[in-house]
Design an enzyme around this catalytic site. Sequence first.
Site, PDB file in Angstrom:
ATOM      1  N   HIS A   4      -7.628   3.226  20.752  1.00 48.45           N
ATOM      2  CA  HIS A   4      -6.660   3.982  21.294  1.00 48.45           C
ATOM      3  C   HIS A   4      -7.030   4.003  22.718  1.00 48.45           C
ATOM      4  O   HIS A   4      -6.329   4.177  23.996  1.00 48.45           O
ATOM      5  CB  HIS A   4      -6.559   5.370  20.533  1.00 48.45           C
ATOM      6  N   LEU A  39       5.140  18.514  35.599  1.00 43.86           N
ATOM      7  CA  LEU A  39       6.321  18.175  34.884  1.00 43.86           C
ATOM      8  C   LEU A  39       5.704  18.093  33.639  1.00 43.86           C
ATOM      9  O   LEU A  39       5.302  17.414  32.847  1.00 43.86           O
ATOM     10  CB  LEU A  39       6.373  16.570  35.225  1.00 43.86           C
ATOM     11  N   LEU A  68      -0.151   3.270  21.594  1.00 42.64           N
ATOM     12  CA  LEU A  68       0.719   2.219  22.501  1.00 42.64           C
ATOM     13  C   LEU A  68       2.201   2.785  22.154  1.00 42.64           C
ATOM     14  O   LEU A  68       3.187   2.034  23.001  1.00 42.64           O
ATOM     15  CB  LEU A  68       0.366   0.994  22.232  1.00 42.64           C
ATOM     16  N   GLY A  69       2.303   3.492  21.149  1.00 42.02           N
ATOM     17  CA  GLY A  69       3.847   3.945  20.961  1.00 42.02           C
ATOM     18  C   GLY A  69       4.038   5.435  21.540  1.00 42.02           C
ATOM     19  O   GLY A  69       5.136   6.118  21.145  1.00 42.02           O
ATOM     20  N   LYS A  70       3.071   6.017  22.074  1.00 45.77           N
ATOM     21  CA  LYS A  70       3.074   7.272  22.423  1.00 45.77           C
ATOM     22  C   LYS A  70       3.979   7.486  23.786  1.00 45.77           C
ATOM     23  O   LYS A  70       3.766   6.662  24.689  1.00 45.77           O
ATOM     24  CB  LYS A  70       2.015   8.051  22.666  1.00 45.77           C
ATOM     25  N   LYS A 118      -5.122  -0.978  12.532  1.00 44.79           N
ATOM     26  CA  LYS A 118      -6.701  -1.003  12.609  1.00 44.79           C
ATOM     27  C   LYS A 118      -7.412  -0.587  11.484  1.00 44.79           C
ATOM     28  O   LYS A 118      -6.609   0.140  10.713  1.00 44.79           O
ATOM     29  CB  LYS A 118      -7.104  -0.384  13.987  1.00 44.79           C
ATOM     30  N   GLY A 160       0.925  -1.031  -0.005  1.00 45.68           N
ATOM     31  CA  GLY A 160       0.008  -0.043   0.042  1.00 45.68           C
ATOM     32  C   GLY A 160       0.826   1.136  -0.102  1.00 45.68           C
ATOM     33  O   GLY A 160       0.668   2.171   0.689  1.00 45.68           O
TER      34      GLY A 160
END
Length: 484
Positions: free
Chosen positions: A250, A399, A190-192, A158, A12
């Site tokens: 997500h 923070l 999940l990669g953040k 997804k 793709g």
Amino acid sequence: PETGSLSIVVLGASGDLAKKKTFPALFHLYRRGFLPPNETHIFGYARTKISDDELRSRIRSYLVNDKEASPEQLDDVAKFLQLIKYVSGSYDSEDGFRLLDREISLHESLKNSVEGSSRRLFYLALPPSVYPSVCRMIKTCCMNKSDLGGWTRVVVEKPFGKDLQSAEELSAQIGELFEEPQIYRIDHYLGKELVQNMLVLRFANRFFLPLWNRDNIDNVQIVFREDFGTEGRGGYFDQYGIIRDIIQNHLLQCFCLVAMEKPISLKPEHIRDEKVKVLESVLPIKDDEVVLGQYEGYRDDPTVPDHSNTPTFATVVLRVHNERWEGVPFILKAGKALNSRKAEIRVQFKDVPGDIFKCKKQGRNEFVIRLQPSEAMYMKFTVKQPGLEMSTVQSELDLSYRQRYQNVTIPEAYERLILDTIRGDQQHFVRRDELKASWEIFTPLLHKIDEGKFESIPYKPGSRGPAEADELLEKAGYVQTHGY
Ligand code: BG6
């Protein structure tokens, strides 16, 4: 680390996802030295008949801004693009995949100066309808054949199905061809950075351990907002809606990380076992704990049907039936065309019992994890108003990652996840039973929506969404705090 030839195939290759996410992520990995040129080759595969150079020039503008780039960056882009070759073919006939296999094998034989195995990674940047046939083609024509070992892995995006049944069918079709350790189901949240920080936060800090339960926490909100609409993706979006697009994946992944029990180790299987357990503890969603919305103007998109009831906004309350969370609402909220772009997790604590300061009206202790933009964690708490009077005020311990980690470039989610697929780490990928459990939660509600049993309340683009959602939030116990 493994060595030997590494072939990354982007299927793709001329599509949006590949151009906007996959190739830029590969470029960043290349720049950081994770894709050594003496081992790596990247193949783009798609139906369009174009040359290598045409693909390279289509990708190029997503990698670099010529006006701002330094000479080194431009040089890196040129070298990176040289690693890319294009193969055109269909997604359901063997010819194209045989040709692809020949190209990969040629590359592998050219890299035989490097001792080691041959690694083949197939990234399906494609609509799920073609996953089964593409996976079959890969299995028939393109598996790693090296005597020296190595692997073949497939990465899928997804939406994995539209409901429990279709997801299970898809899983079964792919599962017939590949073993679970070969399948990487990406959920890019999940990669953040701050999503990946959740387990550290919860289980490496003594502060939180005794507080993280129904005795202390009143409610949890997991919120996703975008300040733009479906923008050219209306046709796709209308078939799915915001629950399938954002909440079922997500936000539910964020929910898992907030609500799951401590895994016995950091092994991917241990982490995912705990996620499945908490997903299976979610009670059926109640009709009166759902609010749906659709922004005005959504149906103006010519690819969206005139009478579409597809929600572009939803607030859904999840309730967990276990010892830790009984009675604590998890409010999952997502919307397009709202007043800001933000994703955050808000953990709101209960009021202090026997409050002698009468500070309740100023708000509660709240711990906020801002995933984006500007990653941050902050804690709202009450302090004495500095000065002569004994009065109280809400303040923050803050923070902010930009300030605290000025010299660190936070990697893009896709970059990190693709590296995990090369390394063979499935910790941040969705396992088959986890996917099933997540569809089990939402399928009854989705079917009711599809049958027209819920109305999507219109809201103005640029607003907070329907007022009914704020009412639901209040009913669930959320108290608006002031100051931040
Ligand atoms: C995708 C959705 O999964 O996530 C999109 O399909 C959405 O509709 C996107 O815009 C949001 O991702 P991010 O990383 O920009 O928050």
